[in-house]
Design a protein around this motif. Structure first.
Motif, PDB file in Angstrom:
ATOM      1  N   PHE A   9       0.820  -1.206   0.000  1.00 25.48           N
ATOM      2  CA  PHE A   9       0.000   0.000   0.000  1.00 25.48           C
ATOM      3  C   PHE A   9       0.859   1.262   0.000  1.00 25.48           C
ATOM      4  O   PHE A   9       1.781   1.384   0.823  1.00 25.48           O
ATOM      5  N   ASP A  10       0.541   2.196  -0.872  1.00 28.95           N
ATOM      6  CA  ASP A  10       0.921   3.571  -0.625  1.00 28.95           C
ATOM      7  C   ASP A  10      -0.016   4.076   0.480  1.00 28.95           C
ATOM      8  O   ASP A  10      -1.076   3.485   0.727  1.00 28.95           O
ATOM      9  N   PHE A  11       0.372   5.148   1.155  1.00 32.27           N
ATOM     10  CA  PHE A  11      -0.472   5.651   2.238  1.00 32.27           C
ATOM     11  C   PHE A  11      -1.181   6.947   1.870  1.00 32.27           C
ATOM     12  O   PHE A  11      -2.404   6.989   1.762  1.00 32.27           O
ATOM     13  N   ASN A  12      -0.414   7.997   1.626  1.00 34.71           N
ATOM     14  CA  ASN A  12      -1.005   9.313   1.393  1.00 34.71           C
ATOM     15  C   ASN A  12      -1.781   9.345   0.088  1.00 34.71           C
ATOM     16  O   ASN A  12      -1.245   9.057  -0.976  1.00 34.71           O
ATOM     17  N   GLY A  13      -3.055   9.685   0.178  1.00 37.03           N
ATOM     18  CA  GLY A  13      -3.911   9.737  -0.994  1.00 37.03           C
ATOM     19  C   GLY A  13      -4.492   8.405  -1.385  1.00 37.03           C
ATOM     20  O   GLY A  13      -5.352   8.334  -2.266  1.00 37.03           O
ATOM     21  N   THR A  14      -4.048   7.325  -0.735  1.00 28.77           N
ATOM     22  CA  THR A  14      -4.519   5.976  -1.065  1.00 28.77           C
ATOM     23  C   THR A  14      -5.271   5.395   0.131  1.00 28.77           C
ATOM     24  O   THR A  14      -6.502   5.306   0.100  1.00 28.77           O
ATOM     25  N   LEU A  15      -4.551   5.000   1.161  1.00 31.97           N
ATOM     26  CA  LEU A  15      -5.226   4.563   2.387  1.00 31.97           C
ATOM     27  C   LEU A  15      -5.815   5.744   3.148  1.00 31.97           C
ATOM     28  O   LEU A  15      -6.828   5.591   3.851  1.00 31.97           O
ATOM     29  N   PHE A  16      -5.196   6.891   3.043  1.00 29.06           N
ATOM     30  CA  PHE A  16      -5.642   8.101   3.728  1.00 29.06           C
ATOM     31  C   PHE A  16      -5.852   9.191   2.680  1.00 29.06           C
ATOM     32  O   PHE A  16      -4.908   9.614   2.019  1.00 29.06           O
ATOM     33  N   PHE A  17      -7.103   9.637   2.527  1.00 28.91           N
ATOM     34  CA  PHE A  17      -7.417  10.647   1.513  1.00 28.91           C
ATOM     35  C   PHE A  17      -7.047  12.040   2.041  1.00 28.91           C
ATOM     36  O   PHE A  17      -7.900  12.837   2.429  1.00 28.91           O
ATOM     37  N   ASP A  18      -5.755  12.306   2.001  1.00 31.10           N
ATOM     38  CA  ASP A  18      -5.222  13.560   2.525  1.00 31.10           C
ATOM     39  C   ASP A  18      -4.617  14.436   1.428  1.00 31.10           C
ATOM     40  O   ASP A  18      -3.927  15.408   1.718  1.00 31.10           O
ATOM     41  N   SER A  19      -4.889  14.105   0.163  1.00 34.63           N
ATOM     42  CA  SER A  19      -4.231  14.818  -0.926  1.00 34.63           C
ATOM     43  C   SER A  19      -4.510  16.316  -0.870  1.00 34.63           C
ATOM     44  O   SER A  19      -3.628  17.132  -1.174  1.00 34.63           O
ATOM     45  N   HIS A  20      -5.728  16.695  -0.493  1.00 30.56           N
ATOM     46  CA  HIS A  20      -6.050  18.124  -0.454  1.00 30.56           C
ATOM     47  C   HIS A  20      -5.220  18.860   0.598  1.00 30.56           C
ATOM     48  O   HIS A  20      -4.880  20.035   0.415  1.00 30.56           O
ATOM     49  N   PHE A  21      -4.858  18.171   1.700  1.00 34.61           N
ATOM     50  CA  PHE A  21      -3.994  18.795   2.704  1.00 34.61           C
ATOM     51  C   PHE A  21      -2.582  19.010   2.142  1.00 34.61           C
ATOM     52  O   PHE A  21      -1.964  20.058   2.355  1.00 34.61           O
ATOM     53  N   HIS A  22      -2.069  18.007   1.442  1.00 31.83           N
ATOM     54  CA  HIS A  22      -0.744  18.148   0.833  1.00 31.83           C
ATOM     55  C   HIS A  22      -0.749  19.240  -0.244  1.00 31.83           C
ATOM     56  O   HIS A  22       0.201  20.020  -0.342  1.00 31.83           O
ATOM     57  N   CYS A 112       2.269  -4.647   3.392  1.00 27.58           N
ATOM     58  CA  CYS A 112       3.284  -3.695   3.823  1.00 27.58           C
ATOM     59  C   CYS A 112       2.935  -2.305   3.298  1.00 27.58           C
ATOM     60  O   CYS A 112       2.370  -2.170   2.209  1.00 27.58           O
ATOM     61  N   LEU A 113       3.271  -1.305   4.081  1.00 26.11           N
ATOM     62  CA  LEU A 113       3.115   0.089   3.690  1.00 26.11           C
ATOM     63  C   LEU A 113       4.414   0.551   3.028  1.00 26.11           C
ATOM     64  O   LEU A 113       5.503   0.287   3.553  1.00 26.11           O
ATOM     65  N   ALA A 114       4.297   1.218   1.885  1.00 23.95           N
ATOM     66  CA  ALA A 114       5.473   1.782   1.202  1.00 23.95           C
ATOM     67  C   ALA A 114       5.178   3.252   0.943  1.00 23.95           C
ATOM     68  O   ALA A 114       4.580   3.607  -0.079  1.00 23.95           O
ATOM     69  N   THR A 115       5.553   4.097   1.864  1.00 22.50           N
ATOM     70  CA  THR A 115       5.184   5.501   1.804  1.00 22.50           C
ATOM     71  C   THR A 115       6.370   6.408   1.542  1.00 22.50           C
ATOM     72  O   THR A 115       7.491   6.125   1.979  1.00 22.50           O
ATOM     73  N   SER A 138       7.769  -3.424  11.315  1.00 21.88           N
ATOM     74  CA  SER A 138       8.075  -4.643  10.563  1.00 21.88           C
ATOM     75  C   SER A 138       7.359  -4.671   9.219  1.00 21.88           C
ATOM     76  O   SER A 138       7.727  -5.452   8.336  1.00 21.88           O
ATOM     77  N   ASN A 139       6.332  -3.835   9.045  1.00 24.13           N
ATOM     78  CA  ASN A 139       5.638  -3.808   7.754  1.00 24.13           C
ATOM     79  C   ASN A 139       5.381  -2.377   7.270  1.00 24.13           C
ATOM     80  O   ASN A 139       4.335  -2.063   6.713  1.00 24.13           O
ATOM     81  N   ILE A 140       6.385  -1.529   7.504  1.00 27.45           N
ATOM     82  CA  ILE A 140       6.364  -0.168   6.968  1.00 27.45           C
ATOM     83  C   ILE A 140       7.721   0.149   6.334  1.00 27.45           C
ATOM     84  O   ILE A 140       8.766  -0.076   6.954  1.00 27.45           O
ATOM     85  N   VAL A 141       7.695   0.649   5.123  1.00 28.56           N
ATOM     86  CA  VAL A 141       8.871   1.242   4.481  1.00 28.56           C
ATOM     87  C   VAL A 141       8.563   2.719   4.342  1.00 28.56           C
ATOM     88  O   VAL A 141       7.530   3.091   3.765  1.00 28.56           O
ATOM     89  N   TYR A 142       9.426   3.572   4.880  1.00 30.28           N
ATOM     90  CA  TYR A 142       9.209   5.015   4.810  1.00 30.28           C
ATOM     91  C   TYR A 142      10.479   5.693   4.305  1.00 30.28           C
ATOM     92  O   TYR A 142      11.548   5.073   4.241  1.00 30.28           O
ATOM     93  N   GLU A 152      11.317   5.929  -8.812  1.00 28.72           N
ATOM     94  CA  GLU A 152      12.205   4.764  -8.825  1.00 28.72           C
ATOM     95  C   GLU A 152      11.518   3.616  -8.079  1.00 28.72           C
ATOM     96  O   GLU A 152      10.702   3.833  -7.186  1.00 28.72           O
ATOM     97  N   PRO A 153      11.841   2.384  -8.401  1.00 32.45           N
ATOM     98  CA  PRO A 153      11.092   1.234  -7.861  1.00 32.45           C
ATOM     99  C   PRO A 153      11.489   0.805  -6.453  1.00 32.45           C
ATOM    100  O   PRO A 153      10.861  -0.088  -5.879  1.00 32.45           O
ATOM    101  N   ASP A 154      12.517   1.457  -5.877  1.00 34.73           N
ATOM    102  CA  ASP A 154      13.126   0.967  -4.638  1.00 34.73           C
ATOM    103  C   ASP A 154      12.135   0.701  -3.514  1.00 34.73           C
ATOM    104  O   ASP A 154      12.217  -0.323  -2.820  1.00 34.73           O
ATOM    105  N   ALA A 155      11.196   1.633  -3.287  1.00 36.21           N
ATOM    106  CA  ALA A 155      10.279   1.501  -2.150  1.00 36.21           C
ATOM    107  C   ALA A 155       9.468   0.220  -2.246  1.00 36.21           C
ATOM    108  O   ALA A 155       9.283  -0.485  -1.235  1.00 36.21           O
ATOM    109  N   TYR A 156       9.013  -0.111  -3.444  1.00 40.03           N
ATOM    110  CA  TYR A 156       8.187  -1.316  -3.583  1.00 40.03           C
ATOM    111  C   TYR A 156       9.022  -2.588  -3.589  1.00 40.03           C
ATOM    112  O   TYR A 156       8.562  -3.641  -3.129  1.00 40.03           O
TER     113      TYR A 156
END
Length: 230
Positions: A9-22, A112-115, A138-142, A152-156
Motif C-alpha cells: 500500500f501507498d499511504f497518502n492519498g490511497t489509504l488516507f485521503f489527505d491529498s487536499h492537505f498536501h 506492507c506500507l510503502a510511503t 516490521s511492515n512499513i517502508v518510509y 524509482e522502484p526501490d520503495a516497492y
C-alpha cells in the motif's frame, strides 16, 4: 496474476485521503518562496510520492544542501500536519480500508506500507489515526534517505522484501503518477489506482494500471479478481 500472495500500500492519498492537505501545503510553500502557485494537476503528477529532497531539487534548487532539504521538509510537513489537525473529522482511513486490513491481518495475508512520508509523519499517523492496529515497523517502508524515492522502484522492492515476497507476487495500491510508475518499474504483479475522485486523475501521459477504484469498498471483489481470494 495468479501468483499474487501479498499487498503493498501507498499511504497518502490511497489509504488516507489527505491529498487536499498536501496540495494546500505545497501551494502555500511555493507562494512563500515567491513562485507561482502550482496546480493540483501538477502536484499530483509531478510531486506526489516523491521524496522531499527530490521535490526540492526539482522545483527550487537542483543542488540543495542537506540543510536546505531539512528546512523545506520541516516547513512543508509542518503546514500539512497543521491542516490535518484542523480537520480531525477527516483523519481516518479511506472507506473500506479498515475492513480490508482487518481481513488481511486475520487471514495471515502479508501486507506492507510503502510511503514517501518520513518518520515524523509516520509517527504522526500512528499517534492520530490508530495505525498500530495494523502496522508496525516490521511492515512499513518510509522515506529514511537510504533508497531512491518514487518514481524509482526501490520503495516497492524493499516493501515486498520486508514481507518475504517479490514485487511480482504483490498487488500495489497507489494514487500518484510517480507511485504507479514506481510500481510498474518494480514489476509488481498488479497495480491498482485508488484515489479521491474529486481530484485530477494520476493516469496521464501513458501511465496505466490494472484497475481503478474510488476507495476500498469493493475490497472483496478486488481480492477475488486478482486471485488473492478463491
Amino acid at each position: 496474476m495468479s501468483n499474487i500472495k501479498g499487498i503493498l500500500f501507498d499511504f497518502n492519498g490511497t489509504l488516507f485521503f489527505d491529498s487536499h492537505f498536501h496540495i494546500r501545503a505545497f501551494e502555500e510553500y511555493f507562494l512563500e518562496r515567491g513562485k507561482e502557485k502550482p496546480t493540483p494537476e501538477f502536484i499530483i503528477r509531478n510531486i506526489f510520492g516523491r521524496s522531499n529532497p527530490r521535490i526540492y531539487a526539482d522545483n527550487f534548487d537542483p543542488h540543495p544542501t542537506d540543510e536546505d532539504c531539512r528546512i523545506f521538509a520541516a516547513r512543508k510537513e509542518g503546514l500539512y500536519r497543521k491542516f490535518c489537525l484542523a480537520s480531525p473529522e477527516e483523519m481516518h482511513l479511506a472507506k473500506g480500508a479498515p475492513e480490508l486490513l482487518d481481513f488481511l491481518k486475520e487471514n495471515g495475508i502479508p501486507y506492507c506500507l510503502a510511503t514517501g512520508s518520513g518518520l515524523d509523519n509516520v509517527s504522526f499517523y500512528m499517534e492520530n489515526m490508530g495505525l498500530g492496529r495494523w502496522f508496525d515497523m516490521s511492515n512499513i517502508v518510509y522515506a529514511d534517505g537510504s533508497f531512491n524515492g518514487k518514481p524509482e522502484p526501490d520503495a516497492y522492492i524493499l516493501a515486498a522484501r520486508k514481507i518475504g515476497l517479490s514485487p511480482s507476487e504483490c498487488i500495489v495500491f497507489e494514487d500518484g503518477t510517480s507511485g504507479i510508475v514506481a510500481a510498474r518499474r518494480a514489476e509488481a504483479g498488479a497495480v491498482i489506482a485508488v484515489y479521491d475522485h474529486s481530484l485530477p486523475s494520476p493516469l496521464t501521459d501513458g501511465v496505466e494500471c490494472d484497475a481503478v477504484y474510488p476507495d476500498f469498498t469493493d475490497w472483496k471483489e478486488i481480492l477475488k479478481k486478482f486471485k488473492v481470494l478463491r
